[in-house]
Write an enzyme that holds these catalytic residues in place. Structure first.
Site, mmCIF file in Angstrom:
data_model
loop_
_atom_site.group_PDB
_atom_site.id
_atom_site.type_symbol
_atom_site.label_atom_id
_atom_site.label_comp_id
_atom_site.label_asym_id
_atom_site.label_seq_id
_atom_site.Cartn_x
_atom_site.Cartn_y
_atom_site.Cartn_z
ATOM 1 C CE LYS A 155 -5.915 -8.734 -2.332
ATOM 2 N NZ LYS A 155 -5.868 -8.109 -1.010
ATOM 3 C CE LYS B 161 -4.528 -1.462 1.496
ATOM 4 N NZ LYS B 161 -5.662 -1.264 2.403
ATOM 5 C CE LYS C 269 -12.309 -3.299 -1.472
ATOM 6 N NZ LYS C 269 -12.925 -4.107 -0.459
HETATM 7 P P1 TYM Z 1 -10.640 -6.396 3.651
HETATM 8 O O1 TYM Z 1 -11.721 -5.429 3.916
HETATM 9 O O2 TYM Z 1 -9.585 -6.045 2.658
HETATM 10 O O3 TYM Z 1 -11.241 -7.783 3.197
HETATM 11 C C1 TYM Z 1 -12.280 -8.425 3.928
HETATM 12 C C2 TYM Z 1 -12.061 -9.928 3.895
HETATM 13 O O4 TYM Z 1 -12.042 -10.400 2.536
HETATM 14 C C3 TYM Z 1 -10.878 -11.189 2.327
HETATM 15 N N1 TYM Z 1 -10.438 -11.011 0.932
HETATM 16 C C4 TYM Z 1 -10.232 -12.017 0.066
HETATM 17 N N2 TYM Z 1 -10.362 -13.348 0.206
HETATM 18 C C5 TYM Z 1 -10.090 -14.114 -0.880
HETATM 19 N N3 TYM Z 1 -9.706 -13.614 -2.087
HETATM 20 C C6 TYM Z 1 -9.556 -12.280 -2.276
HETATM 21 N N4 TYM Z 1 -9.205 -11.807 -3.454
HETATM 22 C C7 TYM Z 1 -9.835 -11.419 -1.165
HETATM 23 N N5 TYM Z 1 -9.815 -10.067 -0.991
HETATM 24 C C8 TYM Z 1 -10.183 -9.841 0.291
HETATM 25 C C9 TYM Z 1 -9.866 -10.643 3.309
HETATM 26 O O5 TYM Z 1 -8.847 -11.585 3.590
HETATM 27 C C10 TYM Z 1 -10.719 -10.329 4.514
HETATM 28 O O6 TYM Z 1 -10.903 -11.468 5.327
HETATM 29 N N6 TYM Z 1 -7.857 -5.608 7.721
HETATM 30 C C11 TYM Z 1 -9.017 -6.292 7.198
HETATM 31 C C12 TYM Z 1 -10.303 -5.912 7.888
HETATM 32 C C13 TYM Z 1 -10.236 -6.072 9.362
HETATM 33 C C14 TYM Z 1 -10.277 -7.281 10.083
HETATM 34 C C15 TYM Z 1 -10.209 -6.906 11.453
HETATM 35 C C16 TYM Z 1 -10.391 -8.626 9.708
HETATM 36 C C17 TYM Z 1 -10.141 -5.044 10.254
HETATM 37 N N7 TYM Z 1 -10.124 -5.543 11.542
HETATM 38 C C18 TYM Z 1 -10.229 -7.877 12.460
HETATM 39 C C19 TYM Z 1 -10.397 -9.580 10.719
HETATM 40 C C20 TYM Z 1 -10.324 -9.209 12.069
HETATM 41 C C21 TYM Z 1 -9.159 -5.949 5.723
HETATM 42 O O7 TYM Z 1 -8.695 -4.937 5.274
HETATM 43 O O8 TYM Z 1 -9.946 -6.818 5.019
#
Ligand code: TYM
Length: 337
Positions: free
Chosen positions: A202, A120, A205
């Site tokens: 990956k 990032k 969006k």
């Molecule tokens: P975020 O918002 O980017 O994504 C949410 C969830 O979706 C999963 N994910 C994917 N899984 C498979 N293939 C993909 N291409 C893909 N893109 C996204 C992510 O692994 C995630 O589980 N930091 C986290 C949000 C968060 C969080 C937390 C998660 C904040 N606090 C506490 C767990 C526990 C995030 O940015 O996910």
């Protein structure tokens, strides 16, 4: 819900309200959130990680809309707020407060090694803010506040979860057991859904090529178009294998959606071309997402109902979080208010 019921495992996860959520979010995480909720062995809490969202610049009106729409989507995927409180992270101040405490138990070197920070900061070179750097500590606070046993996430969050475990273990060792050390729950299939245009990347969006990713709320015709255009190889055999990243990705998506094994999929499409296979994957995804989109379209209009749900969720979350937060404060040596 307040206290972990005997033998029930606490589950927590969160998602950022960053625009359109993708098929990757759905298969890697959200689908499992509902499956786990419907399993009596677990007590679940889920959040919209809106504090995390401002590590990159957001336009206020758009952010507000995205937070509401992400919350509505969590209801649309089948989460039941009576069983699993759902809340907005910013409505529970203990997240930011515990994050501060935990920042003092997290090393600069640990945060520097986070691959998502490296990615990032390369992508947003004009805004490498301190929040982007300490983001994993806030995520650790999210998890540890609820004494979570299990955290359903996709593969890309595994490193952050490991850091949360390290922070918890360090704190527990310095004082005495305070936080439950959480385990990740990463699905065997669907944990890393790849771009449909460049299957070495990956699915995300933020990809400029809209054909590279499928939004959970995409219209059926758009989903079909994106799958039909998906990049594959020239072998034209539906089998999982080395050097077939495009087909491997489509087979994984099909498997995650239908529950079929790779062998069963290969057998179903034996002697058929990629065209038939892509159509079948597109149709399976359309059918899986159809009820989510339909439910979303009706629930997003119910503003008051949604407000009532996130207020209710925040009340429960605040009560649980307060207990852990004050426990941590006391262990450190603060005078409790
Ligand atoms: P975020 O918002 O980017 O994504 C949410 C969830 O979706 C999963 N994910 C994917 N899984 C498979 N293939 C993909 N291409 C893909 N893109 C996204 C992510 O692994 C995630 O589980 N930091 C986290 C949000 C968060 C969080 C937390 C998660 C904040 N606090 C506490 C767990 C526990 C995030 O940015 O996910």
């Amino acid at each position: 819900m307040e206290n972990n019921q005997v033998n029930k495992k606490r589950v927590f996860s969160a998602i950022q309200p960053s625009g359109m959520l993708t098929l990757g979010n759905y298969l890697g995480a959200l689908k499992n959130w509902t499956a786990i909720q419907n399993d009596d062995r677990f007590d679940c809490l889920y959040a919209v990680a809106d504090l995390h969202a401002i590590t990159v610049r957001q336009e206020p009106a758009k952010l507000r809309e995205q937070i509401r729409s992400t919350f509505a989507l969590l209801i649309a995927i089948g989460l039941d707020p009576d069983r699993s409180p759902i809340f907005l992270q910013s409505h529970v101040p203990y997240h930011a407060q515990l994050a501060w405490l935990l920042n003092c138990y997290t090393q600069f070197g640990e945060l520097s090694r986070m691959t998502q920070f490296k990615d990032k900061s390369a992508k947003h070179a004009d805004n490498i803010n301190a929040g982007l750097f300490t983001y994993p500590t806030l995520m650790a606070a999210d998890i540890l506040l609820y004494q979570s046993d299990l955290v359903p996430i996709g593969q890309d969050q595994k490193q952050h979860l490991e850091l949360a475990r390290n922070i918890a273990e360090r704190f527990n060792a310095l004082y005495s057991p305070t936080f439950v050390v959480p385990d990740p729950y990463i699905p065997k299939i669907g944990a890393r859904v790849m771009s449909l245009q460049d299957p070495c990347k990956k699915m995300s969006k933020s990809d400029e090529n809209v054909n590279a990713w499928v939004a959970i709320l995409d219209k059926p015709e758009d989903i079909m178009r994106k799958f039909k255009r998906a990049v594959t190889d020239s072998e034209a055999r539906v089998v999982y294998g080395d050097g077939k990243d495009g087909i491997n990705n489509l087979m994984s998506i099909y498997s995650a959606v239908t529950g079929m094994t790779m062998e069963q999929i290969a057998a179903e499409f034996d002697g058929k071309g990629y065209g038939d296979f892509k159509t079948a994957v597109g149709e399976a995804v359309v059918e899986q997402l159809r009820p989510v989109r339909e439910r979303y379209e009706s629930i997003i209009k119910e503003k008051d109902y949604l407000e009532q749900l996130y207020k209710q969720g925040a009340e429960t979350a605040n009560r649980i979080a307060a207990k852990t937060f004050f426990k941590a404060m006391k262990k450190i040596g603060y005078v409790l208010p």
